[in-house]
Design an enzyme around this catalytic site. Structure first.
Site, PDB file in Angstrom:
ATOM      1  N   ASN A   9       0.831  -1.212  -0.032  1.00 52.36           N
ATOM      2  CA  ASN A   9       0.035   0.116  -0.059  1.00 52.36           C
ATOM      3  C   ASN A   9       0.870   1.238  -0.087  1.00 52.36           C
ATOM      4  OD1 ASN A   9      -1.942   2.037   0.421  1.00 52.36           O
ATOM      5  ND2 ASN A   9      -2.360   1.548   2.385  1.00 52.36           N
ATOM      6  N   LYS A  11       0.154   4.440  -0.153  1.00 53.66           N
ATOM      7  CA  LYS A  11      -0.395   5.396   0.343  1.00 53.66           C
ATOM      8  C   LYS A  11      -0.485   6.863  -0.632  1.00 53.66           C
ATOM      9  CE  LYS A  11       0.191   3.453   5.034  1.00 53.66           C
ATOM     10  NZ  LYS A  11       0.127   3.713   6.302  1.00 53.66           N
ATOM     11  N   HIS A  91      -9.395   1.084   5.064  1.00 56.31           N
ATOM     12  CA  HIS A  91      -8.155   1.058   5.890  1.00 56.31           C
ATOM     13  C   HIS A  91      -8.209   2.282   7.101  1.00 56.31           C
ATOM     14  CE1 HIS A  91      -4.026   2.462   6.459  1.00 56.31           C
ATOM     15  NE2 HIS A  91      -3.584   1.384   5.726  1.00 56.31           N
ATOM     16  N   GLU A  93      -6.823   4.592   8.022  1.00 49.91           N
ATOM     17  CA  GLU A  93      -6.667   6.026   7.534  1.00 49.91           C
ATOM     18  C   GLU A  93      -7.915   6.711   6.771  1.00 49.91           C
ATOM     19  OE1 GLU A  93      -2.680   5.572   5.915  1.00 49.91           O
ATOM     20  OE2 GLU A  93      -1.846   4.822   7.553  1.00 49.91           O
ATOM     21  N   GLU A 161      -5.248  -5.348  10.751  1.00 47.47           N
ATOM     22  CA  GLU A 161      -3.970  -3.903  10.805  1.00 47.47           C
ATOM     23  C   GLU A 161      -4.576  -3.457  12.137  1.00 47.47           C
ATOM     24  OE1 GLU A 161      -2.306  -2.815   6.874  1.00 47.47           O
ATOM     25  OE2 GLU A 161      -3.955  -1.589   6.976  1.00 47.47           O
ATOM     26  N   GLY A 167       2.615   2.315  10.589  1.00 46.86           N
ATOM     27  CA  GLY A 167       3.576   3.324  10.401  1.00 46.86           C
ATOM     28  C   GLY A 167       4.258   3.703  11.663  1.00 46.86           C
ATOM     29  N   SER A 206       3.633  -2.265  10.243  1.00 47.75           N
ATOM     30  CA  SER A 206       5.150  -2.263  10.413  1.00 47.75           C
ATOM     31  C   SER A 206       5.809  -3.611  10.006  1.00 47.75           C
ATOM     32  CB  SER A 206       5.425  -1.864  11.926  1.00 47.75           C
ATOM     33  OG  SER A 206       4.966  -0.464  12.093  1.00 47.75           O
TER      34      SER A 206
HETATM   35  C1  PEP Z   1      -0.528   0.090   5.915  1.00 46.96           C
HETATM   36  O1  PEP Z   1      -0.469   1.439   5.377  1.00 46.96           O
HETATM   37  O2  PEP Z   1      -1.671  -0.398   5.691  1.00 46.96           O
HETATM   38  C2  PEP Z   1       0.683  -0.193   6.675  1.00 46.96           C
HETATM   39  C3  PEP Z   1       0.504  -1.385   7.413  1.00 46.96           C
HETATM   40  O3  PEP Z   1       1.434   0.655   6.787  1.00 46.96           O
HETATM   41  P1  PEP Z   1       3.111   0.297   7.538  1.00 46.96           P
HETATM   42  O4  PEP Z   1       3.533  -0.978   6.666  1.00 46.96           O
HETATM   43  O5  PEP Z   1       3.994   1.510   7.339  1.00 46.96           O
HETATM   44  O6  PEP Z   1       2.956  -0.008   9.162  1.00 46.96           O
END
Ligand code: PEP
Length: 245
Positions: A9, A11, A91, A93, A161, A167, A206
């Protein structure tokens, strides 16, 4: 066991120069023994599809309607027409930045599936919810509300998640990941029967080269949804390799 999926992803990152990253990844992994999906910002989908790499290209969101007066949005139908094969929906976000509810997410997932896209539905608890012992209740509620009523198992992926792990460089313990993934598997089998055992459940939050092997070895972890570590071929390559073993 379902075939693993390594999904990136991006973003709001990347640009026309990102083709080089994908070509480098394809050179290092010309025939991965897993599915690899890259979800760039929507304006880059056509460019990345046209590269003809062994990877699928997907979207980070879609609208629930086929067309109409929805300024700035993109329909699942159009995404399919330009070569996307999947859409991430729900997601955290988007749930936070755009106030998306599970009902909104279900409508988007329904549109994605109807258009012939794989719908990757994201769920996960906040830190306060985990600290309050409500993780499974929250995740169960999000699945109940976000998976459309007539969802087809073969077009569905669930991404677990934890919001606090996205992040941040922090990850749950292996036991915590196993607990939630086992719970999601039971939930999917209760809803879809035998087909529920084949629905992929991704872990996201992460994931990086240094922890991916341990995470992907957890039962019912069928791959990952990866943000930061999907932006560079040298970081995402080991994640593709871990999904291939
Ligand atoms: C994500 O954006 O779905 C995500 C898991 O980000 P990161 O791997 O940077 O934590």
């Amino acid at each position: 066991m379902p075939r693993k999926l390594a999904a990136g992803n991006w973003k709001m990152n990347g640009g026309p120069g990102s083709a080089a990253m994908l070509n480098a990844l394809a050179e290092a992994h010309p025939a991965p023994d897993c599915d690899v999906l890259i979800c760039p910002p929507a304006p880059l989908i056509t460019t990345l599809v046209s590269l003809g790499t062994p990877f699928q290209i997907g979207a980070q969101d879609c609208h629930s309607a086929e067309s109409g007066a929805h300024t700035g949005d993109t329909s699942a139908k159009l995404l399919k027409e330009i070569g996307a094969s999947a859409a991430i929906v729900g997601h955290s976000e988007r749930r936070t930045d755009h106030g998306e509810t599970s009902a909104t997410v279900a409508a988007k997932a329904n549109a994605a599936m109807s258009a012939g896209l794989l719908a990757i539905i994201c769920v996960g608890e906040t830190e306060a919810e985990r600290d309050g012992g409500r993780t499974l209740k929250v995740v169960g509620g999000q699945i109940a509300g976000s998976v459309p009523e007539d969802a087809e198992a073969q077009n569905l992926v669930i991404a677990y998640e934890p919001v606090w792990a996205i992040g941040t460089g922090r990850t749950p313990t292996i036991e915590q990941i196993a607990e939630v993934h086992d719970f999601i598997r039971e939930t999917l089998i209760a809803r879809f029967g035998d087909a529920g055992a084949e629905i992929r459940i991704l872990y996201g939050g992460s994931v990086k080269p240094s922890n991916v092997e341990e995470i992907f070895a957890v039962p019912n972890v069928d791959g990952g949804l990866v943000g930061g570590a999907s932006l560079k071929a040298e970081d995402f390559g080991p994640i593709v390799a871990a999904a291939s073993t």
